[in-house]
Design an enzyme around this catalytic site. Structure first.
Site, PDB file in Angstrom:
ATOM      1  N   ARG A 234       0.849  -1.184   0.000  1.00  0.00           N
ATOM      2  CA  ARG A 234       0.000   0.000   0.000  1.00  0.00           C
ATOM      3  C   ARG A 234       0.886   1.235   0.000  1.00  0.00           C
ATOM      4  O   ARG A 234       1.906   1.282   0.701  1.00  0.00           O
ATOM      5  CB  ARG A 234      -0.925   0.026   1.223  1.00  0.00           C
ATOM      6  N   GLU A 263      -4.182   7.349  -5.587  1.00  0.00           N
ATOM      7  CA  GLU A 263      -4.425   6.521  -6.763  1.00  0.00           C
ATOM      8  C   GLU A 263      -5.787   6.867  -7.377  1.00  0.00           C
ATOM      9  O   GLU A 263      -6.797   6.813  -6.664  1.00  0.00           O
ATOM     10  CB  GLU A 263      -4.381   5.028  -6.400  1.00  0.00           C
ATOM     11  N   HIS A 282      -0.996  -0.209  -9.599  1.00  0.00           N
ATOM     12  CA  HIS A 282      -1.591  -1.104  -8.607  1.00  0.00           C
ATOM     13  C   HIS A 282      -2.267  -2.304  -9.284  1.00  0.00           C
ATOM     14  O   HIS A 282      -3.451  -2.589  -9.061  1.00  0.00           O
ATOM     15  CB  HIS A 282      -2.597  -0.359  -7.721  1.00  0.00           C
TER      16      HIS A 282
END
Length: 330
Positions: A234, A263, A282
Site C-alpha cells: 500500500r 491513486e 496497482h
C-alpha cells in the site's frame, strides 16, 4: 433461498460469478464511475445480504445503513478500504482471500526489482525517443541481500525467486518471530535490525496504524547506499516526501512502486519526474489467474457463510464477529 450479493465494481471474474449464479444469487454491480457515496446509496436502498469489496471504500456509514447485511469479503487481502470496526460492531465478519493473488504479486515485485536494478524502463523510453542510451551502470543482484518486511505467501514466493538468482534473503515478520518459514531466509526481530542489510527492500504488509509511513526518512538513512525500494503493498506504508528526497539525494538507487499514496497518481506528483522510479498502476494482483482466484475465494467466502458452511476462520479479519454469528460463546 436467494441471496443478494453486492459487488463494489462493475465486473467480477466469470469463475466467481459462476459460483454465485449456481446458488441462484441476485447480483448487484457498481457502475464504472461509482464511488463511496454510490456504494452507500446502494446499500441503503437494497436488501443486500453480502458485499464483495474491491477497491472503492466501504464506509462505516454504508455498513450501518443496510440492516440485512450479514457478511463482507474482500476481493484480495488488503482491507484498508473497509471499515472493519463498523462491521465488527454489527457482528458482521469480514473475510479475505489469502494466497489467491500471491504468485502474481510476487512476480510483479520481481519484475519491478529487475527493471529498477538494470534501468530497463528508462532505456526503453530513451530508445523510443530516438536515443541509443546503453546504460552500463545497472546493479547486479546476485550476492546482494533482499530485505522483506512481511514474509507471508507473497514474501516467500519472492524469496524463492531471489534465492534462485543468487541473492541472500533476510526478513522481518512478527508472525514468525525468529523462526524462518522458508529454508535460506534469515529472520530478524525488528525493522531496525533489517534495514542496514537490505540492498533491496520489499514491502509486503497491510496498511494499519503500525505500518502507515513505516518507511520514512530515518528508514531511508539506515538503508545501504544505492538500495532499491520495492512496494507492492500500500502506498501509505511509505512516506512519499521522504522517498522523493532519498531518490533525488542519491540515498536510493531506484524505487519500483505498484502503489502510491494517491491513486490514480496526481499528474503533479514529483515521482513522475524522476528517472530512477518505475511505476505501475496497482495491478500486481490483477492477472487473469489472480482475478479468478480472488473472485472464486470471495464468492465462496460469502456464500459459504450465508449457507452456514463455516468458511476458514483463518481467512476472517475479525474472527470474534464470525464466532458470534455462528453461535460460539453464546
Amino acid at each position: 433461498m436467494t441471496y443478494t450479493i453486492f459487488i463494489t465494481a462493475s465486473t467480477l471474474h466469470p469463475d466467481g460469478v459462476a459460483i454465485l449464479e449456481a446458488a441462484d444469487c441476485a447480483l448487484i454491480y457498481l457502475n464504472e464511475d461509482g464511488d463511496e457515496a454510490t456504494v452507500g446509496s446502494i446499500l441503503a436502498n437494497n436488501a443486500v445480504d453480502a458485499v464483495i469489496s474491491r477497491t472503492v471504500n466501504l464506509s462505516g456509514k454504508a455498513i450501518a445503513s443496510c440492516p440485512s447485511l450479514k457478511v463482507i469479503s474482500k476481493h484480495g487481502v488488503g482491507v484498508s478500504n473497509i471499515d472493519v470496526a463498523a462491521a465488527t460492531a454489527r457482528n458482521i465478519p469480514v473475510f479475505v482471500t489469502p494466497g489467491a493473488n500471491a504468485q502474481s504479486v510476487a512476480e510483479m515485485a520481481l519484475g519491478l526489482m529487475l527493471a529498477c536494478s538494470r534501468k530497463i524502463a528508462w532505456m526503453d523510453k530513451e530508445i523510443r525517443g530516438g536515443n541509443w542510451c546503453r546504460a552500463q551502470d545497472g546493479l547486479e543482484l546476485s550476492g546482494r541481500t533482499l530485505g522483506l518486511i512481511g514474509c507471508g505467501q507473497i514474501g516467500q514466493r519472492l524469496a524463492r525467486a531471489c534465492l534462485a538468482i543468487g541473492m541472500k534473503v533476510t526478513a522481518y515478520d512478527p508472525g514468525y518471530g525468529n523462526v524462518s518459514p522458508l529454508d535460506g531466509v534469515k529472520m530478524v526481530r525488528s525493522v531496525e535490525e533489517l534495514l542496514p542489510h537490505s540492498d533491496v527492500l520489499s514491502l509486503h504488509v497491510p496498511l494499519n496504524a503500525h505500518t502507515r509511513a513505516l518507511i520514512d526518512s530515518r528508514a531511508f538513512a539506515t538503508l545501504p547506499k544505492d538500495a532499491i525500494l520495492i512496494n507492492t503493498s500500500r502506498g501509505e506504508v511509505v512516506d512519499e516526501k521522504a522517498l522523493v528526497a532519498a531518490l533525488k539525494g542519491g540515498r536510493l538507487f531506484a524505487a519500483g512502486l505498484d502503489t502510491t499514496v494517491e491513486e490514480p497518481i496526481s499528474p503533479h506528483n514529483e515521482l513522475l519526474t524522476l528517472a530512477n522510479v518505475v511505476l505501475t498502476p496497482h495491478v500486481g494482483g490483477s492477472t487473469p489467474a489472480a482475478l479468478a482466484g480472488m473472485a472464486k475465494g470471495a464468492a465462496e467466502n460469502v456464500l459459504g457463510f450465508l449457507q452456514g458452511k463455516h468458511p476458514p476462520i483463518s481467512a476472517c479479519i475479525n474472527p470474534d464477529a464470525m464466532q458470534i454469528n455462528m453461535g460460539v460463546g453464546q
